[in-house]
Design a protein around this motif. Structure first.
Motif, short mmCIF file in Angstrom:
data_model
loop_
_atom_site.label_atom_id
_atom_site.label_comp_id
_atom_site.label_asym_id
_atom_site.label_seq_id
_atom_site.Cartn_x
_atom_site.Cartn_y
_atom_site.Cartn_z
N GLY A 1 -0.46 -0.87 9.11
CA GLY A 1 -0.96 -0.95 7.75
C GLY A 1 0.09 -0.57 6.72
N ILE A 2 0.87 0.45 7.03
CA ILE A 2 1.93 0.89 6.11
C ILE A 2 2.96 -0.22 5.91
CG2 ILE A 2 3.90 2.48 5.89
CD1 ILE A 2 2.18 4.60 7.27
N MET B 1 -8.78 3.63 1.50
CA MET B 1 -7.63 2.72 1.36
C MET B 1 -6.31 3.45 1.59
SD MET B 1 -8.79 0.61 -2.03
CE MET B 1 -10.28 -0.37 -2.07
N LYS B 2 -6.37 4.64 2.15
CA LYS B 2 -5.16 5.43 2.41
C LYS B 2 -4.14 4.60 3.19
CE LYS B 2 -3.83 10.00 4.17
NZ LYS B 2 -4.33 11.24 4.79
N TYR B 3 -2.90 4.66 2.73
CA TYR B 3 -1.74 3.96 3.30
C TYR B 3 -1.65 2.48 2.90
CZ TYR B 3 -1.72 8.07 6.37
OH TYR B 3 -1.73 9.34 6.86
N TRP C 1 -3.46 9.96 -0.07
CA TRP C 1 -4.21 11.16 -0.43
C TRP C 1 -3.77 12.27 0.52
CZ3 TRP C 1 -6.04 6.33 -1.14
CH2 TRP C 1 -6.67 6.04 -2.36
N PRO C 2 -2.60 12.85 0.30
CA PRO C 2 -2.08 13.86 1.24
C PRO C 2 -2.95 15.11 1.27
CG PRO C 2 -0.74 13.77 -0.76
CD PRO C 2 -1.70 12.64 -0.85
N SER D 1 5.08 7.87 6.01
CA SER D 1 5.30 7.62 7.44
C SER D 1 4.28 8.40 8.25
CB SER D 1 6.72 8.04 7.84
OG SER D 1 6.81 9.46 7.93
N ILE D 2 4.24 8.12 9.54
CA ILE D 2 3.30 8.81 10.43
C ILE D 2 3.95 10.00 11.12
CG2 ILE D 2 1.94 6.72 10.84
CD1 ILE D 2 3.38 6.43 13.52
#
Length: 224
Positions: A43-44, A59-61, A131-132, A186-187
């Motif tokens: 997705g990123i 909708m994060k990322y 949304w960290p 990033s993950i």
């Protein structure tokens, strides 16, 4: 009186089986987590889209493409990189070409750049909605006098900079970047400890099995 080996044997078998099952459960969780992280990374890395009118944390990322202008209003969040050491993430109020006012995480500046002026600048940004979850119970409150924050708290930052509670983290920027280095989403920071948990449970199972065998050996030795 002859002591039976049956009770400790049954207990040892049951306890070992339970501990082994917990280890295999963690391996299944590992497979699930790795699949989820692969999906997030896909997705990123997807092609960016225009900023949706209605946005929420589901909708994060999501990769987006925005054009507009920073306002000169910004927040500095204490940060750091392996390459450049300690510094700050620059969170700017950003007015899009459509007239929306949002938060833009432009990226990193080092200690020497902290006090440099960053007046309004035209930018075209490819980035991701984010949304960290960085603010915890031990996180200090922002030092407003020094202009330093210790976590990216989207609602609080939006209130401070008078924007929508919407953060775009820049992956790349074109225009007047003013020396700010984008740090893409990033993950890497997503925890994934299931393998180590699985190893721990298997070690507990091995220990339990070993202690059971030792106890049975002691009982049989005393019996004879």
């Amino acid at each position: 009186m002859r002591r039976s080996i049956v009770p400790p044997l049954i207990f040892g078998i049951v306890a070992t089986a339970i501990l082994m099952s917990l280890g295999f459960w963690q391996l299944r969780r590992l497979e699930w987590k790795e699949s989820m992280l692969t999906e997030i990374q896909s997705g990123i890395d997807a092609a960016p889209v225009a900023l949706p009118q209605q946005v929420d944390s589901s909708m994060k990322y999501m990769p987006v493409l925005i054009e507009g202008r920073t306002t000169g209003d910004e927040i500095l969040v204490l940060s750091g990189t392996k390459e450049r050491g300690g510094g700050y993430n620059v969170i700017s109020a950003f007015e899009t070409a459509e007239g929306r006012r949002i938060l833009l995480d432009r990226g990193f500046v080092d200690q020497d750049q902290r006090r440099e002026e960053r007046p309004p600048a035209d930018l075209r940004v490819r980035g991701n909605l984010h949304w960290p979850q960085e603010k915890g119970s031990a996180t200090p409150e922002p030092d407003l006098e020094a202009g330093i924050w210790f976590a990216r708290d989207v609602p609080a930052m939006a209130e401070m900079l008078v924007t929508e509670p919407l953060l775009v983290v820049a992956a790349a920027a074109e225009g007047e970047t003013q020396g700010v280095m984008p740090i893409p989403v990033s993950i890497e920071g997503v925890p994934n400890s299931h393998l180590s948990y699985a190893v721990q449970w298997f070690l507990f199972a091995a220990t339990c099995a070993g202690m059971t065998l030792w106890l049975i050996w002691r009982i049989r030795r005393r019996t004879y």
